[in-house]
Design a protein around this motif. Sequence first.
Motif, PDB file in Angstrom:
ATOM      1  N   ILE A   1       0.852  -1.188   0.000  1.00 20.99           N
ATOM      2  CA  ILE A   1       0.000   0.000   0.000  1.00 20.99           C
ATOM      3  C   ILE A   1       0.890   1.241   0.000  1.00 20.99           C
ATOM      4  O   ILE A   1       2.092   1.165   0.258  1.00 20.99           O
ATOM      5  N   THR A   2       0.301   2.381  -0.319  1.00 21.31           N
ATOM      6  CA  THR A   2       1.032   3.644  -0.312  1.00 21.31           C
ATOM      7  C   THR A   2       0.511   4.555   0.788  1.00 21.31           C
ATOM      8  O   THR A   2      -0.681   4.567   1.096  1.00 21.31           O
ATOM      9  N   LYS A   3       1.440   5.310   1.380  1.00 16.72           N
ATOM     10  CA  LYS A   3       1.092   6.355   2.341  1.00 16.72           C
ATOM     11  C   LYS A   3       1.975   7.557   2.046  1.00 16.72           C
ATOM     12  O   LYS A   3       3.151   7.410   1.712  1.00 16.72           O
ATOM     13  N   PHE A   4       1.403   8.757   2.181  1.00 15.53           N
ATOM     14  CA  PHE A   4       2.118   9.983   1.864  1.00 15.53           C
ATOM     15  C   PHE A   4       2.153  10.908   3.071  1.00 15.53           C
ATOM     16  O   PHE A   4       1.142  11.108   3.744  1.00 15.53           O
ATOM     17  N   PHE A   5       3.343  11.447   3.344  1.00 17.88           N
ATOM     18  CA  PHE A   5       3.425  12.495   4.361  1.00 17.88           C
ATOM     19  C   PHE A   5       3.290  13.869   3.726  1.00 17.88           C
ATOM     20  O   PHE A   5       2.984  14.838   4.402  1.00 17.88           O
ATOM     21  N   ASP A   6       3.505  13.966   2.408  1.00 13.11           N
ATOM     22  CA  ASP A   6       3.219  15.187   1.663  1.00 13.11           C
ATOM     23  C   ASP A   6       2.006  14.904   0.783  1.00 13.11           C
ATOM     24  O   ASP A   6       2.118  14.517  -0.378  1.00 13.11           O
ATOM     25  N   THR A   7       0.827  15.079   1.364  1.00  8.01           N
ATOM     26  CA  THR A   7      -0.405  14.726   0.658  1.00  8.01           C
ATOM     27  C   THR A   7      -0.730  15.700  -0.470  1.00  8.01           C
ATOM     28  O   THR A   7      -1.585  15.405  -1.309  1.00  8.01           O
ATOM     29  N   ALA A   8      -0.059  16.857  -0.500  1.00 11.14           N
ATOM     30  CA  ALA A   8      -0.298  17.828  -1.570  1.00 11.14           C
ATOM     31  C   ALA A   8       0.572  17.556  -2.793  1.00 11.14           C
ATOM     32  O   ALA A   8       0.390  18.198  -3.836  1.00 11.14           O
ATOM     33  N   ALA A   9       1.496  16.628  -2.683  1.00  6.11           N
ATOM     34  CA  ALA A   9       2.391  16.332  -3.801  1.00  6.11           C
ATOM     35  C   ALA A   9       1.600  15.756  -4.971  1.00  6.11           C
ATOM     36  O   ALA A   9       0.660  14.977  -4.773  1.00  6.11           O
ATOM     37  N   PRO A  10       1.968  16.107  -6.206  1.00 11.11           N
ATOM     38  CA  PRO A  10       1.281  15.529  -7.377  1.00 11.11           C
ATOM     39  C   PRO A  10       1.323  14.011  -7.383  1.00 11.11           C
ATOM     40  O   PRO A  10       0.395  13.353  -7.854  1.00 11.11           O
TER      41      PRO A  10
END
Length: 662
Positions: free
Chosen positions: A313-322
């Motif tokens: 799965i994927t998780k992002f700490f910079d959710t605004a990143a393209p």
Amino acid sequence: MKQWLSAAALCAGLIAAPMASAVNVDAYIKKDQFNDVKISPNGDYLAATVPFEDKTALVILRRADNKVTANFRLEKNTHVDDFWWVNPDRVVISMARKIGALDQPRLDGNLYAINADGTQPGLLVGQSVQGAGLGTKIQPKKVEQIAAFVVDDLPNDDKNIIISVQPFADDPYTRVEKMDVYTGRRSPLARAPVRNADFITDNQGLVRFASGFGIDRIRKLYYRKSESAEWEMISAENTGEGIEYPIGFSADDKTAYFQAERKNGPDAIVAYDIATQKRTDLLQDAKVDPAGFIYRSNSATPVGAFFVDGKRITKFFDTAAPESRLYKSLESAFGGDPVRITSRTSDQRLALVEVSGGNNPGDFFLFDTTAKRAEHLLSRRDWFDPAEMAEKRSISLKARDGLALQGYLSIPKGSSGKNLPMVVMPHGGPYGIQDPWGFDEEAQMLAAAGYAVLQVDFRGSGGYGRAFVHAGAREWGGKMQDDVTDATRWAIQQGVADSGRICIYGASYGAYAALMGAAKEPTLYKCAAGYVGVYDLPSMHNTGDIQRRGSGETYLREWIGSREELGAVSPTRMADRIKVPVFLAAGGEDERAPISHSKMMEQALRKAGTPVETLYYDTEGHGFYTDAHQREYYTKLLAFLARSLGGQVATAPAAAKPAAGK
């Protein structure tokens, strides 16, 4: 695309997934059509690594007409490990060597390059530079005994990359250099402050971090503010929570990002303010470590990570990143299946996307981010239909001492999933290794024969944090083995496994665990099979490749145990406790698990009156390479299991040929 694969002789013909009662072994031993694929920066070419029986090649395809324009391969046992498009027309290639199908490829320190049109191939740097062969096509080059590895492909520099250089003798300290990808000419940039160092660059290509360890085997992390500044140690493995691994920088290079170990629990992703030296936790899963990182395109800036909790799965700490939005869109479009962007064009329009899973070896799509359209390019194993493969379930259980364990249970297609014959399959390694979340051809083969397949990440496995790995230290035959036993009993309690029809089978360490399981639990398993295993642990201190390495003896003593205490947990010395049939297979060229282990095990079993079958090939290593040997091995394994469990056997080969080298 399929015409390209055929023209390049990458396919040997389609093999239908097994639909009849017997198992078509050929479908499972057949190599992937390719391992990885990356698109060139301008989108004109695709480069793919292609596995053959005893080597891995790199093939480049021109997208305009599907023509193969370059084909790079070396001698037996050499494998393309990774490759980088350093500009729209040139690829740099790192090589690895391995002996045996299960042996982990070891980077050999040679870096090659080739143009997309097949011109200017050659050896840039490494131990094989001798002024002859491929290397003579690129001049000038320095002949020296070194290993070189890519540190930064410098996305904004079409001519140079940054490499680390490790001398083989005299000087144990790694250097970092800039190298011309056409001539191989190198210029020095820095020297590591610690032995066995890895380097990390910022977004400007400046070397900022060095991480390594000396004879004390304590990993240390160093930082420098500029090219002319001195190195400063900022953390060490024996202080704080544990090891910190730099993974990148913010766009302005004012913040660094680490994968940071924790004393308890999985690793976290941490932001490190370079000016204040303050650390801030950004992302941590409750159960598992990061399993890879997602970066802003063409940069050293991480924005998220992959985690494997049952599936990737994927998780992002910079959710605004393209990239966060793109992954969310792709995961939705592909029905929640795990996706991975292998590469993108420099204008960001085209993305090469891999979709894979427990029942899917991998499909590749070219996604147009502007038109929002995905085009299927090719499949790793298009002779398998994912809908017809075994279901791979994620499982969780508690060991007898309360430790949480994770693993997988593969259920035969069309079965009820209850009261099944079962094969328990502990993984090799054992330390830092975990069972694969994706397609596992061996588990699928066994499921096709009618067996449930149980795989558990016992303590010592990787992916669950530092403490989980260290919990397996000196636990061969102890708590690591108990975890496998507890998982087996769990499957019985869940009603999945028929308690009277369970066998245990593994390779390398897994082979040890299989024989040890039969010795420690003489009534739990109906048979045991070991493939290229180690069975006489004291002899690991004087045979095999581990003890020959620089810190090998220390590793053996600290992680496996002293010579004096290991006899008590060696299957060769417990053969009288094994009361079920055994099958052993090994290769005469195996350096990791010398064939002497299997022959000692065979002799001990025969002396104890235990039925034992063997298959030895003098010309094979740590896992059988050749198709004929693999076919015979799995045919014998399925027949062996069927005699105890009642599952299916292998289909007869289309044209039986005598196997040489036995």
